[in-house]
Design an enzyme around this catalytic site. Structure first.
Site, PDB file in Angstrom:
ATOM      1  N   ASP A  34     -15.275  -4.844   1.576  1.00 33.37           N
ATOM      2  CA  ASP A  34     -15.102  -6.097   2.324  1.00 33.37           C
ATOM      3  C   ASP A  34     -15.540  -5.939   3.773  1.00 33.37           C
ATOM      4  O   ASP A  34     -15.664  -6.924   4.500  1.00 33.37           O
ATOM      5  CB  ASP A  34     -13.671  -6.624   2.235  1.00 33.37           C
ATOM      6  N   ARG A  35     -15.795  -4.703   4.227  1.00 30.43           N
ATOM      7  CA  ARG A  35     -16.292  -4.454   5.579  1.00 30.43           C
ATOM      8  C   ARG A  35     -17.678  -3.833   5.501  1.00 30.43           C
ATOM      9  O   ARG A  35     -17.956  -3.044   4.604  1.00 30.43           O
ATOM     10  CB  ARG A  35     -15.363  -3.504   6.335  1.00 30.43           C
ATOM     11  N   SER A  81      -8.429   0.100  -0.084  1.00 31.41           N
ATOM     12  CA  SER A  81      -9.526   0.027   0.878  1.00 31.41           C
ATOM     13  C   SER A  81     -10.092   1.411   1.164  1.00 31.41           C
ATOM     14  O   SER A  81     -10.648   2.053   0.294  1.00 31.41           O
ATOM     15  CB  SER A  81      -9.043  -0.670   2.150  1.00 31.41           C
ATOM     16  N   HIS A  82      -9.918   1.880   2.412  1.00 29.92           N
ATOM     17  CA  HIS A  82     -10.514   3.150   2.833  1.00 29.92           C
ATOM     18  C   HIS A  82      -9.532   4.312   2.742  1.00 29.92           C
ATOM     19  O   HIS A  82      -9.892   5.437   3.095  1.00 29.92           O
ATOM     20  CB  HIS A  82     -10.992   3.025   4.285  1.00 29.92           C
ATOM     21  N   HIS A 101     -14.664  -6.638  10.084  1.00 29.64           N
ATOM     22  CA  HIS A 101     -14.291  -7.738   9.191  1.00 29.64           C
ATOM     23  C   HIS A 101     -14.943  -9.001   9.749  1.00 29.64           C
ATOM     24  O   HIS A 101     -14.814  -9.300  10.940  1.00 29.64           O
ATOM     25  CB  HIS A 101     -12.768  -7.937   9.157  1.00 29.64           C
ATOM     26  N   ASP A 126     -13.449  -0.876  -0.593  1.00 24.90           N
ATOM     27  CA  ASP A 126     -13.392  -2.117  -1.370  1.00 24.90           C
ATOM     28  C   ASP A 126     -14.484  -3.091  -0.964  1.00 24.90           C
ATOM     29  O   ASP A 126     -14.510  -4.233  -1.421  1.00 24.90           O
ATOM     30  CB  ASP A 126     -12.011  -2.775  -1.273  1.00 24.90           C
ATOM     31  N   LYS A 173      -3.852  -6.529  -2.337  1.00 29.29           N
ATOM     32  CA  LYS A 173      -4.117  -7.597  -1.378  1.00 29.29           C
ATOM     33  C   LYS A 173      -3.973  -8.908  -2.134  1.00 29.29           C
ATOM     34  O   LYS A 173      -4.641  -9.114  -3.146  1.00 29.29           O
ATOM     35  CB  LYS A 173      -5.523  -7.472  -0.794  1.00 29.29           C
ATOM     36  N   ARG A 175       0.837  -1.197   0.000  1.00 29.80           N
ATOM     37  CA  ARG A 175       0.000   0.000   0.000  1.00 29.80           C
ATOM     38  C   ARG A 175       0.874   1.250   0.000  1.00 29.80           C
ATOM     39  O   ARG A 175       1.809   1.340   0.788  1.00 29.80           O
ATOM     40  CB  ARG A 175      -0.922   0.017   1.213  1.00 29.80           C
ATOM     41  N   ASP A 223     -17.059  -0.058   3.230  1.00 32.84           N
ATOM     42  CA  ASP A 223     -15.832   0.697   2.994  1.00 32.84           C
ATOM     43  C   ASP A 223     -15.486   0.663   1.511  1.00 32.84           C
ATOM     44  O   ASP A 223     -16.253   0.136   0.689  1.00 32.84           O
ATOM     45  CB  ASP A 223     -14.689   0.178   3.877  1.00 32.84           C
TER      46      ASP A 223
END
Length: 454
Positions: A247-248, A99-100, A331, A245, A109, A15, A243
């Site tokens: 995933d949350r 992500s965020h 998560h 991407d 990832k 990242r 978020d």
């Protein structure tokens, strides 16, 4: 470019800022290194809606193909959709997302076949070493026969798989406000929720990696203010926030009040235990509420406490055969989803639980919200080790108080606990505290902060 990989290769992923810290030329090398470390004949690659994501994703794919690896590109997807593809196709995968993080960031990832995590101890360190070597000596020679690049749409199959795991056909009609934060939830939610007895009120579904409305990080209360207001305005039964991407997933009740991710962990754990005959192992990290292990035991399950972080949770899921796992950061991990995290599946469980009874969400989750928590409080600290030692010295030997070092330092008593752990990437100490009531929580929180910030 000249790159300092120590700045962009983190504990669980890659990242950094594009193009200052990394760019497409570096993505090519990461693709080649990923192919070599996984020793794969084929991989799957996807990306989010950030402006830099398509180019970085394609560069990574080219780097892998140059090593003779066939690449399936699934294009725009959520991170859990990439995990789905890795699991369903039996291929290592790479997801391009930060992500965020703000718009100028991007990342990768990575996972092995079956969505098994790639972190520092499971391949990421080797990938970094290879890329560093090639930055010094030049890229490796391409394979005699390059791999192929093919495209595949997995969204419908991903949605069908999730829907096969939670039966929503008989729920009462619900009105749900969904804030996608201009992230990948705007891509996945319409397909996953299509045809269900739901009235969906969309917020910020337009895919825009510059995040024009708010940061796509629902963990920060400032970023769900719009959702909380809208739920009340619409008279909705609940709100969901994803978020960047997707995933949350965060949940807001009918009063516009955020529901603790620990309460959602407990709610889903009860449902997963029931699906598995009233037994099974449930993973929770050490800063989820004490409610979670209590509820798991009450419903016949075995709670297992782990360090914070998805690689630790996924490793323990695999080792213990756990049916479900949850973290304070929203998560949620499922055995039936290759032990990977998917906020969307947790959202479906929440909708099914709410729609399967007549009461409001606030009443439904009240049984899973038994303690007063501080949330995560970050403090900038120059000497992390020194402050942790000071906290240890202040509490060691106190009657009825125990200390453990599973992740940072956890100090526990019968009716309260707190954990202080250092950030992997910044000069921060993170404090989480919980107690039987608000007054006790505030007392232990403030005592810990006084030492941390002394």
């Amino acid at each position: 470019m000249t790159a300092d990989l120590s700045q962009i290769v983190k504990a669980y992923d890659v990242r950094g800022v594009v193009p200052d810290q990394w760019d497409e030329s570096l993505a090519v090398l990461f693709g080649a290194a990923f192919a070599e470390v996984t020793d794969a004949r084929a991989i799957v690659v996807g990306h989010d809606m950030r402006p830099s994501s398509p180019g970085l994703s394609r560069a990574f794919a080219r780097g892998a193909a140059d090593r003779g690896v066939d690449v399936t590109e699934i294009g725009l997807c959520s991170t859990d959709q990439l995990y789905y593809a890795s699991g369903a196709l039996g291929l290592p995968g790479a997801m391009f997302t930060a992500s965020h993080n703000p718009a100028q960031y991007n990342g990768i990832k990575m996972c092995r076949a079956g969505a098994a995590p790639v972190g520092q101890d499971t391949g990421l360190a080797e990938i970094r070493e290879l890329v560093e070597g090639w930055l010094e000596s030049g890229a490796p020679e391409p394979a005699a026969v390059p791999g192929t690049l093919t495209t595949r749409d997995t969204l419908d199959d991903y949605a069908a798989h999730l829907r096969s795991l939670v039966d929503l056909s008989a729920i009462r009609p619900l009105k749900v406000v969904v804030d996608a934060g201009n992230g990948m939830g705007g891509h996945t939610v319409p397909t996953v929720l299509a045809g269900l007895p739901l009235t969906v009120v969309p917020m910020y579904f337009e895919l825009d990696g510059t995040f024009p409305n708010h940061e796509a990080n629902p963990l920060d209360p400032a970023n769900i203010v719009d959702l909380c207001k809208r739920v009340v305005q619409e008279g909705a039964d609940l709100g969901l926030a994803f978020d960047g991407d997707a995933d949350r997933c965060f949940v807001v009740d009918e009063n516009g009040d955020p529901v603790s991710p620990s309460a959602i962990t407990a709610l889903v754990a009860v449902r997963e235990l029931a699906r598995n005959g009233g037994s099974g192992t449930v993973i929770h990290n050490l800063i989820t509420s004490r409610t979670v292990p209590e509820v798991v035991r009450e419903h016949g399950g075995t709670p297992v406490r782990t360090r914070v972080g998805h690689s630790f949770i996924k490793a323990e899921m695999a080792r213990s055969g756990a049916i479900f796992g949850g973290e304070h950061s929203a998560h949620y991990y499922f055995k039936d989803f290759w032990n990977a995290d998917t906020g969307m599946l947790a959202a479906l469980h929440t909708l099914a639980a709410l729609g399967g009874q007549d009461g409001p969400l606030s009443a439904l989750v009240a049984a899973y919200d038994r303690y007063a928590g501080s949330g995560e409080i970050n403090s900038t600290v120059a000497d992390q080790a020194g402050r942790l030692a000071a906290i240890r010295a202040a509490h060691e030997g106190r009657p009825g108080v125990t200390l453990d070092d599973l992740d940072g330092l956890t100090v526990s008593a019968d009716d309260w606990w707190f954990n202080v752990r250092p950030s992997n990437t910044e000069p921060l100490l993170r404090l989480n505290a919980e107690a039987k009531d608000e007054a006790t929580m505030e007392k232990i929180r403030d005592e810990a902060l006084a030492i941390i910030r002394a």
